[in-house]
Design a protein around this motif. Structure first.
Motif, short mmCIF file in Angstrom:
data_model
loop_
_atom_site.label_atom_id
_atom_site.label_comp_id
_atom_site.label_asym_id
_atom_site.label_seq_id
_atom_site.Cartn_x
_atom_site.Cartn_y
_atom_site.Cartn_z
N GLU A 113 27.79 -3.11 7.77
CA GLU A 113 27.71 -2.62 9.15
C GLU A 113 26.54 -1.66 9.27
OE1 GLU A 113 29.02 -2.29 13.12
OE2 GLU A 113 30.11 -3.40 11.58
N CYS A 114 25.54 -2.04 10.09
CA CYS A 114 24.33 -1.23 10.22
C CYS A 114 24.51 -0.13 11.26
CB CYS A 114 23.14 -2.10 10.63
SG CYS A 114 22.47 -3.08 9.29
N GLN A 115 24.13 1.06 10.89
CA GLN A 115 23.97 2.16 11.85
C GLN A 115 22.60 2.05 12.51
OE1 GLN A 115 25.30 4.88 13.31
NE2 GLN A 115 23.31 5.58 14.06
N ASP A 116 21.56 1.89 11.73
CA ASP A 116 20.19 1.72 12.22
C ASP A 116 19.56 0.54 11.51
OD1 ASP A 116 20.36 3.94 13.82
OD2 ASP A 116 18.67 5.00 12.91
N ILE A 117 18.77 -0.25 12.23
CA ILE A 117 17.93 -1.28 11.65
C ILE A 117 16.65 -1.28 12.49
CG2 ILE A 117 19.29 -2.99 12.93
CD1 ILE A 117 18.29 -5.09 10.91
N VAL A 118 15.54 -0.85 11.86
CA VAL A 118 14.31 -0.56 12.62
C VAL A 118 13.11 -1.06 11.84
CG1 VAL A 118 12.98 1.24 13.77
CG2 VAL A 118 15.43 1.54 13.48
N ALA A 119 12.18 -1.72 12.55
CA ALA A 119 10.98 -2.24 11.90
C ALA A 119 9.77 -2.05 12.80
CB ALA A 119 11.15 -3.73 11.58
N HIS A 145 0.82 -1.21 0.00
CA HIS A 145 0.00 0.00 0.00
C HIS A 145 0.86 1.27 0.00
CE1 HIS A 145 -3.39 -2.64 0.76
NE2 HIS A 145 -2.75 -3.13 1.82
N GLY A 146 2.17 1.10 -0.10
CA GLY A 146 3.06 2.25 -0.14
C GLY A 146 3.40 2.83 1.21
N GLN A 147 3.10 2.08 2.31
CA GLN A 147 3.39 2.57 3.65
C GLN A 147 4.81 2.17 4.08
OE1 GLN A 147 1.26 4.65 5.37
NE2 GLN A 147 0.26 4.57 3.36
N PRO A 148 5.59 3.10 4.62
CA PRO A 148 6.93 2.76 5.10
C PRO A 148 6.84 1.92 6.38
CG PRO A 148 6.42 5.04 5.64
CD PRO A 148 5.28 4.54 4.82
N ARG A 149 7.49 0.76 6.40
CA ARG A 149 7.32 -0.15 7.53
C ARG A 149 8.64 -0.56 8.20
NH1 ARG A 149 2.87 -3.55 6.12
NH2 ARG A 149 3.55 -5.03 7.71
N SER A 150 9.75 -0.47 7.48
CA SER A 150 11.05 -0.79 8.09
C SER A 150 12.15 -0.12 7.28
CB SER A 150 11.28 -2.31 8.17
OG SER A 150 11.30 -2.89 6.89
N PHE A 151 13.31 0.04 7.93
CA PHE A 151 14.44 0.63 7.20
C PHE A 151 15.75 0.16 7.79
CE2 PHE A 151 13.99 3.87 10.60
CZ PHE A 151 15.32 4.08 10.97
N LEU A 152 16.81 0.33 7.01
CA LEU A 152 18.15 0.14 7.52
C LEU A 152 19.06 1.20 6.90
CD1 LEU A 152 19.76 -3.07 5.94
CD2 LEU A 152 17.73 -1.96 5.05
N ILE A 153 20.02 1.63 7.70
CA ILE A 153 21.04 2.60 7.29
C ILE A 153 22.37 1.94 7.60
CG2 ILE A 153 22.02 4.88 7.72
CD1 ILE A 153 19.20 5.74 8.68
N TYR A 154 23.25 1.86 6.60
CA TYR A 154 24.46 1.08 6.79
C TYR A 154 25.59 1.59 5.92
CZ TYR A 154 23.20 -1.17 2.35
OH TYR A 154 22.90 -1.40 1.03
#
Length: 388
Positions: A219-225, A198-207
């Motif tokens: 190497e992950c800085q952020d990993i969030v769900a 549906h186009g909704q943001p649900r998780s991300f990672l920054i690495y």
């Protein structure tokens, strides 16, 4: 001794001490940064310095103003003369005058800051495994999109939702998000957001990809769900990198049972992270934010041999989640009593009051008061993904 904000003329000295202490070439001081820099002078010579970062932290039920100390350094010719402690005293006094009840910092040595009332208030689980360890996770409808500064609103939506209820996450404004999304060399980190059908943001990672000789590591800085399905897609993302990197490493809250989701347990270590200092007991308690269905009171005896205004008995009275903390007369009996370091760990939910009592670091004179403190400071384990 003279404690003050650094002037333009002091920046060359700041830069030299920063480079010497932290073994890197620090970025030039920005105009926005300079008012946050403090130094200590003795006989006209600058002997120590630090940076004060204005912060807002989540407490689980509210947000509270706090400060961070960064880049604490002493000149090489002036070490072991007590100047770092003197600098910290002045900075803490300045922050108390500004109404700050809390300080956090990352220590070069925990016993050094522990002498002055700071305490470790959070741990993080560090997981490490080859990408193939995640291949049991299947792709779901939806997909990843590369994301950076233009998608800060979507990053923030996921971050706030996933970390709701925890003590310690930094409330990130746009400037802070840009900092998270940028590597030390000034280049953007890799960022990807998973969107559902549906186009909704649900998780991300920054690495970032770390290259060490012939080895490459994600190497992950952020990993969030926000939910289990969105989390599974992050693990699938790792699996898809099995031909690109040899190892994946990420951090999670101490109470996150990541290995329960894995066919075979990942390598896991536990690392201590930030330390917390309660600068002013009533201010810290009044800004904490308690559950709305909580009412009652407890009298807390606090021992603090470094900030004398924290020494005494404080009554914490809560009515439907609203707190009023006040100092009591010196002869008032306490329901529970502890060192200010232990109070910081209970306050942050790093340690439960009953656990503190069981291990002999919290004295209990009134079991009813202990039971109320147990309810007041209950919740998820503390967590903060940032570093400064």
């Amino acid at each position: 001794m003279d404690y003050r904000v650094l002037s333009e003329a002091d920046l060359k000295r700041w830069q030299a001490l920063e480079d010497y202490a932290f073994l890197n070439t620090a970025s030039p001081v920005t105009p926005e940064q300079r008012p946050r820099l403090r130094g200590l002078w003795v006989a006209g010579e600058q002997v120590a310095q630090l940076e004060i970062l204005p912060l807002t932290l989540e407490t689980g039920h509210a947000q509270i103003a706090a400060c961070g100390f960064a880049s604490v350094a002493t000149a090489p010719e002036a070490r072991r003369l007590g100047y770092a402690e003197e600098l910290l005293r002045h900075a803490c006094a300045e922050m108390r005058e500004r109404g700050m009840g809390l300080n956090i910092l990352y220590p070069f040595k925990r016993s050094f800051y522990g002498r002055f009332g700071w305490a470790t208030f959070m741990e993080r689980r560090v997981y490490q495994a080859p990408p193939a360890s995640f291949r049991s996770f299947r792709a779901l409808p939806g997909g990843f999109r590369a994301a950076s500064y233009a998608q800060i609103a979507d990053f923030a939506t996921i971050y706030r939702g996933a970390l709701r209820g925890r003590f310690g996450p930094t409330v990130r404004d746009e400037s802070w998000w840009r900092r998270v999304l940028t590597a030390r060399d000034g280049r953007p980190h890799h960022g990807f957001i998973w969107y559902d059908p549906h186009g909704q943001p649900r998780s991300f990672l920054i690495y970032q990809i770390i290259v060490e000789g012939a080895n490459r590591r994600l190497e992950c800085q952020d990993i969030v769900a926000l939910d289990p399905q969105a989390r599974s897609q992050l693990f699938r993302f790792f699996a898809n990198h099995q031909d690109h990197v040899g190892m994946v490493r990420f951090k999670a809250p101490a109470d996150a049972p990541v290995n329960l989701l894995m066919p075979d347990p990942l390598e896991c270590t536990v690392e201590p992270h930030f330390m917390l200092r309660i600068l002013d007991v009533p201010t810290a308690l009044n800004g904490y934010g308690f559950p709305r269905d909580l009412s009652g009171h407890v009298r807390i005896g606090v021992h603090d041999d470094w900030i004398s205004s924290n020494q005494g008995v404080f009554e914490l009275e809560i009515a439907h989640g609203h707190a009023h903390a006040r100092r009591m007369p010196d002869d008032t009996p306490a329901d529970i009593s502890c060192d200010v370091r232990v109070l910081a760990q209970i306050y942050s939910r790093y340690m439960r009051p009953r656990t503190a009592a069981a291990f002999g670091v919290l004295n209990v004179s009134n079991r009813t008061g202990l039971a109320f403190a147990e309810r007041a400071f209950a919740g998820l384990a503390p967590f903060n993904a940032d570093y400064f």
